[in-house]
Design an enzyme around this catalytic site. Structure first.
Site, short mmCIF file in Angstrom:
data_model
loop_
_atom_site.label_atom_id
_atom_site.label_comp_id
_atom_site.label_asym_id
_atom_site.label_seq_id
_atom_site.Cartn_x
_atom_site.Cartn_y
_atom_site.Cartn_z
N ILE A 59 0.92 -1.16 0.16
CA ILE A 59 -0.26 0.08 0.12
C ILE A 59 0.84 1.16 0.04
CG2 ILE A 59 -1.70 1.24 1.25
CD1 ILE A 59 -2.86 -1.03 2.53
N HIS A 85 -12.91 4.46 8.76
CA HIS A 85 -12.29 3.30 8.50
C HIS A 85 -12.90 2.85 7.06
CE1 HIS A 85 -9.86 -0.49 10.01
NE2 HIS A 85 -9.91 -0.26 8.68
N ILE A 86 -12.74 3.47 6.09
CA ILE A 86 -13.44 3.32 5.01
C ILE A 86 -12.39 3.06 3.77
CG2 ILE A 86 -15.33 4.75 5.12
CD1 ILE A 86 -14.37 6.93 3.50
#
Length: 332
Positions: A155, A295-296
């Site tokens: 990431i 927290h998306i």
């Protein structure tokens, strides 16, 4: 759902409501199950395994994280575990850049002006530097930008790739002390993105040199409160901190103090220690330069569909005794 419901070789017991399953329902209906597909919110512990009984062979979780699963028990009972890594890399990288921009450009207070109909009122008090913030991209007068990463996995590298067009010039990062330096990879990234540096550094340099710091490390004891008051005091006054990794890595109280006392410029958070119990009285919620979303990181239709498909493939592979596309290796 058709991937499960259209099969004739399995019996599916389904929680059909579009909300979190209740623990009581899960404990009652898991009896005799050979496999179970759970969310990050379900604790897979001795209680659940006892309720399931000896037939349980596979646990498939719709998540990258697996802190909610007692892996030692899984190993002891020879239960296979599937999870969904890799899939959400691009979505979380997108969100990481979004939060960096939102935090740097005062999204909280400026959005509120428009939302609350106070735009005209603000213009009466306008001055050349009202609501200015640090620019993510480079300019003629500010030709260098250093991004830092606490954790430098998939990431982080995807986030770096998105930042390159903004004119980022330097990339620094820290990794787990037990991981070996990957100089070949760093050299390849430096050449690919035409950066002045891609360099592994210690925590002290990471704090002092990062214009924007992305926290993308795993949770756990090893990373608990790595970003504390001592770390935050070393950061630049115009720096921005983004956490799309794990809430426990950042000391929330210390970050709130850092924002209130202007040790750093702003913060963009997708994860917060203690979530989801983050109310209006939380010190970070009260800070105008702290942008918080619930927290998306993986919340795109494309990513969630791919995650669900992987979770089902893991479940079915484990039930058949075959390959699970993303199996978590556990050992007693």
């Amino acid at each position: 759902m058709p991937l499960l419901m259209n099969r004739t070789d399995i019996e599916v017991v389904l929680w059909s409501e579009d909300r979190l399953v209740t623990r009581a329902w899960l404990l009652e209906n898991i009896k005799g199950a050979a496999g179970v597909l759970v969310l990050l919110t379900e604790t897979v512990n001795a209680e659940l395994l006892e309720a399931a009984g000896p037939n349980l062979r596979v646990v498939s979780t719709l998540s990258v994280g697996y802190d909610h699963i007692d892996l030692l028990l899984m190993a002891q009972r020879n239960i296979r575990v599937g999870y969904t890594p890799d899939i959400l890399t691009e979505a979380v990288a997108d969100l990481s850049v979004m939060l960096a921009l939102m935090a740097g450009r005062n999204d909280g207070p400026t959005y509120s002006l428009a939302k609350n109909g106070e735009w005209a009122k603000y213009m009466h008090n306008w001055s050349p530097f009202t609501f200015c913030g640090p620019q993510l991209s480079t300019t003629a007068s500010s030709p260098n930008r250093t991004v830092g990463f606490l954790g430098f996995g998939r990431i982080s590298q995807a986030t770096l790739a998105r930042l390159v067009p903004f004119g980022i010039t330097h990339c620094i990062y820290t990794s787990s002390p037990t991981s070996k330096p990957d100089t070949a990879r760093d050299a390849a990234l430096k050449a690919k993105h035409k950066l002045a540096a891609v360099e592994r550094v210690d925590l002290d340099r990471l704090a002092r040199e990062s214009d924007v710091l992305f926290v993308l490390s795993p949770g756990g004891k090893e990373t608990y409160h790595l970003v504390d008051a001592t770390f935050l005091r070393k950061m630049k006054e115009m720096s921005v901190l983004v956490n799309t990794g794990r809430g426990t890595v950042v000391d929330s109280d210390a970050l709130a103090t850092a924002l209130h006392e202007k040790w750093i410029w702003g913060a963009g958070l997708d994860v917060v220690e203690g979530e989801p119990h983050i109310g209006t009285d939380h010190p970070l919620v009260k800070e105008p330069r702290c942008v918080i979303v619930p927290h998306i990181g993986s919340a795109t239709f494309e990513t969630r569909m791919d995650m669900v498909t992987r979770a089902i493939d893991n479940l079915m592979g484990g039930l058949s005794g075959g390959e699970m596309p993303s199996e978590l290796r556990v050992a007693a």
